[in-house]
Design a protein around this motif. Sequence first.
Motif, PDB file in Angstrom:
ATOM      1  N   PRO A   1      -0.550   5.587   4.269  1.00 32.05           N
ATOM      2  CA  PRO A   1       0.744   4.900   4.346  1.00 32.05           C
ATOM      3  C   PRO A   1       1.706   5.423   3.272  1.00 32.05           C
ATOM      4  O   PRO A   1       1.335   5.544   2.111  1.00 32.05           O
ATOM      5  N   GLY A   2       2.910   5.775   3.707  1.00 35.32           N
ATOM      6  CA  GLY A   2       3.887   6.345   2.784  1.00 35.32           C
ATOM      7  C   GLY A   2       3.984   7.856   2.897  1.00 35.32           C
ATOM      8  O   GLY A   2       4.956   8.452   2.447  1.00 35.32           O
ATOM      9  N   PHE A   3       2.950   8.469   3.507  1.00 37.40           N
ATOM     10  CA  PHE A   3       2.932   9.925   3.648  1.00 37.40           C
ATOM     11  C   PHE A   3       2.537  10.310   5.078  1.00 37.40           C
ATOM     12  O   PHE A   3       1.454  10.850   5.316  1.00 37.40           O
ATOM     13  N   PRO A   4       3.424  10.017   6.027  1.00 38.55           N
ATOM     14  CA  PRO A   4       3.084  10.094   7.442  1.00 38.55           C
ATOM     15  C   PRO A   4       2.753  11.491   7.976  1.00 38.55           C
ATOM     16  O   PRO A   4       2.077  11.611   8.982  1.00 38.55           O
ATOM     17  N   ASP A   5       3.212  12.539   7.279  1.00 45.35           N
ATOM     18  CA  ASP A   5       3.055  13.873   7.856  1.00 45.35           C
ATOM     19  C   ASP A   5       1.895  14.678   7.287  1.00 45.35           C
ATOM     20  O   ASP A   5       1.717  15.836   7.639  1.00 45.35           O
ATOM     21  N   LEU A   6       1.128  14.065   6.386  1.00 45.03           N
ATOM     22  CA  LEU A   6       0.120  14.847   5.679  1.00 45.03           C
ATOM     23  C   LEU A   6      -1.280  14.522   6.168  1.00 45.03           C
ATOM     24  O   LEU A   6      -1.721  13.380   6.105  1.00 45.03           O
ATOM     25  N   ALA A   7      -1.983  15.553   6.665  1.00 40.67           N
ATOM     26  CA  ALA A   7      -3.318  15.336   7.201  1.00 40.67           C
ATOM     27  C   ALA A   7      -4.390  16.139   6.469  1.00 40.67           C
ATOM     28  O   ALA A   7      -5.531  15.711   6.375  1.00 40.67           O
ATOM     29  N   ARG A   8      -4.029  17.303   5.950  1.00 41.12           N
ATOM     30  CA  ARG A   8      -5.060  18.172   5.373  1.00 41.12           C
ATOM     31  C   ARG A   8      -5.002  18.153   3.846  1.00 41.12           C
ATOM     32  O   ARG A   8      -3.975  18.404   3.242  1.00 41.12           O
ATOM     33  N   PHE A   9      -6.150  17.843   3.256  1.00 37.34           N
ATOM     34  CA  PHE A   9      -6.245  17.749   1.801  1.00 37.34           C
ATOM     35  C   PHE A   9      -7.471  18.513   1.314  1.00 37.34           C
ATOM     36  O   PHE A   9      -8.469  18.627   2.025  1.00 37.34           O
TER      37      PHE A   9
ATOM     38  N   LEU B   1       0.828  -1.200   0.000  1.00 36.12           N
ATOM     39  CA  LEU B   1       0.000   0.000   0.000  1.00 36.12           C
ATOM     40  C   LEU B   1       0.866   1.255   0.000  1.00 36.12           C
ATOM     41  O   LEU B   1       0.600   2.214  -0.728  1.00 36.12           O
ATOM     42  N   GLU B   2       1.922   1.220   0.786  1.00 37.77           N
ATOM     43  CA  GLU B   2       2.841   2.354   0.860  1.00 37.77           C
ATOM     44  C   GLU B   2       3.453   2.602  -0.524  1.00 37.77           C
ATOM     45  O   GLU B   2       3.508   3.732  -1.008  1.00 37.77           O
ATOM     46  N   GLN B   3       3.898   1.517  -1.156  1.00 33.22           N
ATOM     47  CA  GLN B   3       4.491   1.602  -2.489  1.00 33.22           C
ATOM     48  C   GLN B   3       3.475   2.139  -3.499  1.00 33.22           C
ATOM     49  O   GLN B   3       3.777   3.034  -4.306  1.00 33.22           O
ATOM     50  N   SER B   4       2.257   1.606  -3.432  1.00 32.95           N
ATOM     51  CA  SER B   4       1.209   2.014  -4.364  1.00 32.95           C
ATOM     52  C   SER B   4       0.884   3.494  -4.198  1.00 32.95           C
ATOM     53  O   SER B   4       0.721   4.224  -5.183  1.00 32.95           O
TER      54      SER B   4
ATOM     55  N   ASN C   1      -6.650   1.531  -6.796  1.00 35.17           N
ATOM     56  CA  ASN C   1      -6.380   0.804  -5.564  1.00 35.17           C
ATOM     57  C   ASN C   1      -7.711   0.401  -4.911  1.00 35.17           C
ATOM     58  O   ASN C   1      -8.377   1.219  -4.287  1.00 35.17           O
ATOM     59  N   LEU C   2      -8.085  -0.865  -5.093  1.00 35.26           N
ATOM     60  CA  LEU C   2      -9.339  -1.340  -4.497  1.00 35.26           C
ATOM     61  C   LEU C   2      -9.106  -1.939  -3.114  1.00 35.26           C
ATOM     62  O   LEU C   2     -10.039  -2.145  -2.347  1.00 35.26           O
ATOM     63  N   ALA C   3      -7.849  -2.211  -2.788  1.00 38.92           N
ATOM     64  CA  ALA C   3      -7.542  -2.827  -1.493  1.00 38.92           C
ATOM     65  C   ALA C   3      -7.564  -1.812  -0.355  1.00 38.92           C
ATOM     66  O   ALA C   3      -7.724  -2.182   0.799  1.00 38.92           O
ATOM     67  N   ALA C   4      -7.384  -0.537  -0.714  1.00 37.85           N
ATOM     68  CA  ALA C   4      -7.351   0.491   0.330  1.00 37.85           C
ATOM     69  C   ALA C   4      -8.058   1.757  -0.148  1.00 37.85           C
ATOM     70  O   ALA C   4      -7.420   2.735  -0.525  1.00 37.85           O
ATOM     71  N   PRO C   5      -9.398   1.726  -0.139  1.00 39.92           N
ATOM     72  CA  PRO C   5     -10.149   2.907  -0.568  1.00 39.92           C
ATOM     73  C   PRO C   5     -10.077   4.023   0.479  1.00 39.92           C
ATOM     74  O   PRO C   5      -9.845   3.749   1.660  1.00 39.92           O
ATOM     75  N   VAL C   6     -10.251   5.239   0.017  1.00 39.18           N
ATOM     76  CA  VAL C   6     -10.336   6.367   0.946  1.00 39.18           C
ATOM     77  C   VAL C   6     -11.811   6.586   1.255  1.00 39.18           C
ATOM     78  O   VAL C   6     -12.626   6.756   0.348  1.00 39.18           O
TER      79      VAL C   6
END
Lengths: 82, 140
Positions: free
Chosen positions: B26-34, A51-54, B108-113
């Motif tokens: 995941p991969g962007f730990p510091d970002l909260a506001r979009f 997921l991180e990579q994606s 990405n269907l495994a991790a929808p927002v």
Amino acid sequence: MLVLSRRAGESVVIGDDVTISVLEVRGDVVRIGIDAPRSVAVHRAELLAQLEQSNKEAASPSTNAVDSLLEALRSRNGSADS
Amino acid sequence: MIATMHRPTRSVMQEIPVIELVQPMPGFPDLARFALVQVDDAGVLCSLTSLDQPGLRFLVVPPAAFFPDYTPEVEEAVLSELGSESVDDLVVLCVLTAGESLATTTANLAAPVVVDTANHRAVQVVLDDPALSVATPLIA
């Protein structure tokens, strides 16, 4: 890292409300059960890595990529089936 | 009538410009506001544009237009994490990885927002379903 040896049927308790049980050991596969509050996210490590990579690949697509995607979506919507 | 809950509709994207992630992606730990921004006229393609890191954005789409059979099950814990009062407030969006063409673009269907349109909070939900991929071709 804390390293423990456990047999099938034995458990490890983490904090007040997380219990990890070894359910079965067969060959190189260990089945474990995790009992944790719903607020504690439990995921397979490789799925999180995927997921991180994606997410990193998805981040900030080039203007060209977005433009061609827009164009493709527009023509897709414009024609009934193509 | 601020407390009145509105039903999610197609135009809901325009009504919720700023959202807060209750957990970072995941991969962007510091970002909260979009900001949730509509990219095309039809309202299919949207972007989650970071308000913390200039230039960073994710393309997102409502999955129904591309994956009519996709019905992710969101656990109760996600609702409480979002502080949602009703499932009717929730909108599901899938993150796109734009390829060279539509054919190589994946969703990405495994991790929808999941976005709560009432309180403007969101989270990328990790679905532990082996049948779902983080890179599903957008067009089959």
